[in-house]
Design an enzyme around this catalytic site. Structure first.
Site, PDB file in Angstrom:
ATOM      1  N   LEU A   9       0.923  -1.218   0.815  1.00  0.00           N
ATOM      2  CA  LEU A   9       0.100  -0.121  -0.096  1.00  0.00           C
ATOM      3  C   LEU A   9       0.679   1.137   0.032  1.00  0.00           C
ATOM      4  O   LEU A   9       0.562   2.778   0.199  1.00  0.00           O
ATOM      5  CB  LEU A   9      -0.548   0.070   1.361  1.00  0.00           C
ATOM      6  CG  LEU A   9      -2.049  -0.787   1.660  1.00  0.00           C
ATOM      7  CD1 LEU A   9      -2.363  -1.059   3.047  1.00  0.00           C
ATOM      8  CD2 LEU A   9      -2.655  -1.324   0.365  1.00  0.00           C
TER       9      LEU A   9
ATOM     10  N   GLY B 249       7.759   3.998   3.235  1.00  0.00           N
ATOM     11  CA  GLY B 249       8.307   5.164   3.306  1.00  0.00           C
ATOM     12  C   GLY B 249       9.495   4.391   3.986  1.00  0.00           C
ATOM     13  O   GLY B 249      10.273   3.178   3.627  1.00  0.00           O
ATOM     14  N   GLY B 250      10.694   5.840   5.112  1.00  0.00           N
ATOM     15  CA  GLY B 250      11.928   5.274   5.422  1.00  0.00           C
ATOM     16  C   GLY B 250      11.939   4.324   6.218  1.00  0.00           C
ATOM     17  O   GLY B 250      12.899   3.384   7.252  1.00  0.00           O
TER      18      GLY B 250
ATOM     19  N   GLY C 164       9.426   0.942   6.215  1.00  0.00           N
ATOM     20  CA  GLY C 164       9.799  -0.277   5.424  1.00  0.00           C
ATOM     21  C   GLY C 164       8.315   0.160   4.947  1.00  0.00           C
ATOM     22  O   GLY C 164       8.170   1.615   4.508  1.00  0.00           O
TER      23      GLY C 164
ATOM     24  N   LYS D 140       2.101  -2.547   8.762  1.00  0.00           N
ATOM     25  CA  LYS D 140       3.261  -2.206   8.770  1.00  0.00           C
ATOM     26  C   LYS D 140       3.766  -3.327   9.048  1.00  0.00           C
ATOM     27  O   LYS D 140       4.397  -3.081  10.111  1.00  0.00           O
ATOM     28  CB  LYS D 140       3.167  -1.254   9.552  1.00  0.00           C
ATOM     29  CG  LYS D 140       4.329   0.468   9.385  1.00  0.00           C
ATOM     30  CD  LYS D 140       4.209   1.325   9.981  1.00  0.00           C
ATOM     31  CE  LYS D 140       4.111   2.166   9.941  1.00  0.00           C
ATOM     32  NZ  LYS D 140       3.855   3.400  10.770  1.00  0.00           N
TER      33      LYS D 140
ATOM     34  N   ASP E 146       5.711  14.294  15.324  1.00  0.00           N
ATOM     35  CA  ASP E 146       6.136  13.674  14.408  1.00  0.00           C
ATOM     36  C   ASP E 146       4.457  14.122  13.093  1.00  0.00           C
ATOM     37  O   ASP E 146       4.567  13.007  12.459  1.00  0.00           O
ATOM     38  CB  ASP E 146       6.483  12.134  14.467  1.00  0.00           C
ATOM     39  CG  ASP E 146       7.223  11.564  13.182  1.00  0.00           C
ATOM     40  OD1 ASP E 146       7.414  13.431  12.205  1.00  0.00           O
ATOM     41  OD2 ASP E 146       7.195  11.359  12.118  1.00  0.00           O
TER      42      ASP E 146
END
Length: 440
Positions: free
Chosen positions: A162, A165-166, A168, A184, A281
């Protein structure tokens, strides 16, 4: 055994009828009482002619005794045969039961193997999600076996990816025909990655809100960690704005709805949680959108409790372009740091631009630095708005949103509004059917 009980009486009953029928046949007459078989003492025994010997009563009596012996033998033989037949039938019956039990066990094992290959029935899994309670700080989040994730993602095939990113990759996981989830997969076994993983599970096991993504479970397999979230069918806000569609699915009203949802989620963290939670974040890639474009905050790996933080007790973390100046320069972290990041997201929604972009000369520029001089100029502001929404927005609403964004990205934290004030300023800009109300 029931069959044996039925068979023996049938054989006995039929045998007794056969004997009685045979004994009543007319060609086997019984001796008459009026004709004695024995002679008197005074009279010598008469001689029986040879031609009458066959029809004499004495000879007939010998024949009857012979037939009775034969019938007894036949009856005994029938009883023995019936017993043997009953024993055979009973053995077959027991064998069938034994065979049936083994077949059921074999089918169950085969079904389990098929389930592991095709996917998993979600009913039992969801039951574990809803009822499983773990001891310790994991709260109500379920530990999920690695084999279940392998089966649900079809061994993490490429066509189930899907996003990436950094940290995984995120995979689509199908646990049944009707229910999907997002897995994830986090690589790396360093100390920071492990700490963020634990932090994410810890926070999301305690935080439950309509604008915070739900964590269904987690898994640890060697150095690889997995987080299982509810499925968010429209991906992240980043992919919608900066992906191949370039925000074409996001109308003006949808963008305002997303901004309102994010403000609601932050307001819950800052004002409703005890102690308050600072996300730390907040960015467009951590804002997920469901099938109805309801926005939910995700990725709480860097979240901390509220209060004035300093360089001495917290490590500098975040994403360039969203990090508040006071945190970046001095390490001071407060809830106003999240408000700054929210202001950047508002600018993304208005302009359709990334928070940090490279120019043709390979220089980077900040969206805040570029937009600030034009946000307060009413003549220039409509020209820098995302072309997708430029002709469908209300100018009055545009000026209001731009004013909120300007306040949120102020360099001085004390000049920034509380997220509660931001929330109340956005509510009138969103239609009631899209959530423009005072609901929590």
């Amino acid at each position: 055994m029931n069959l044996l009980v039925l068979v023996i009486p049938i054989w006995v009953f039929s045998s007794s009828n056969w004997v009685s029928t045979y004994a009543s046949r007319p060609d086997s007459p019984l001796p008459s009482v009026s004709e004695p078989l024995l002679p008197t003492e005074k009279q010598p025994p008469p001689r029986i002619p040879s031609e009458m010997a066959a029809n004499s009563p004495g000879v007939a009596e010998v024949k009857i005794v012979h037939h009775q012996d034969l019938n007894k033998r036949i009856l005994i033989a029938l009883i023995v045969a019936s017993s043997l037949l009953g024993g055979i039938l009973l053995s077959l019956f027991c064998f069938c039961i034994y065979r049936k039990k083994n077949l059921k066990k074999s089918n169950a094992k085969s079904q389990n193997r098929n389930d592991a290959a095709k996917g998993l029935p979600l009913g039992p899994l969801l039951g574990r999600f809803n009822s499983f309670r773990m001891a310790g700080k994991k709260g109500s989040v379920a530990f999920i076996e690695y084999e279940l994730l392998v089966a649900a993602t079809n061994n993490f095939q490429e066509n189930n990816v899907l996003g990436e990113g950094g940290f995984g990759r995120v995979y689509k996981a199908r646990f049944s025909d009707n229910v999907l989830a997002a897995v994830k997969r986090l690589h790396g076994g360093n100390q920071d990655a492990g700490r963020e993983f634990e932090n994410e599970v810890d926070w999301l096991s305690k935080i439950h809100h309509q604008n915070v993504v739900s964590l269904l479970g987690y898994c640890v397999h060697g150095d690889t960690r997995f987080l299982v979230y509810e499925m968010m069918h429209n991906g992240s806000l980043e992919s919608q704005l900066h992906g191949t569609s370039h925000g074409s699915a996001l109308t003006w009203h949808l963008r305002m709805k997303i901004a309102l949802d994010v403000a609601r989620g932050l307001e819950f963290l800052h004002e409703r949680c005890n102690p308050p939670v600072i996300h730390r974040d907040l960015k467009s890639s951590n804002i997920l959108l469901d099938s109805n474009f309801n926005a939910k905050l995700s990725d709480f790996g860097l979240a901390v409790t509220g209060g004035n933080q300093s360089k001495d007790n917290i490590k500098l973390s975040g994403t360039l372009g969203y990090v508040a100046p006071e945190y970046l320069l001095d390490g001071k972290l407060t809830d106003k740091s999240d408000v700054y990041a929210f202001g950047v997201i508002l600018l993304e929604l208005l302009m359709g631009r990334k928070p940090v972009e490279k120019t043709a000369s390979s220089h980077c520029y900040s969206l805040v630095t570029w937009a600030m001089p034009q946000l307060t100029d009413r003549s220039k502001l409509p020209t820098i708005v995302d072309p997708v929404i430029r002709n469908s927005m209300d100018l009055k609403h545009l000026f209001q949103v731009a004013a909120v964004a300007v306040l949120c990205v102020q360099q001085e934290p004390s000049y920034r509004p509380l997220i509660t004030d931001v929330l109340h300023s956005l509510i009138p800009l969103v239609p009631i059917d899209l959530g423009g109300s005072l609901r929590g």
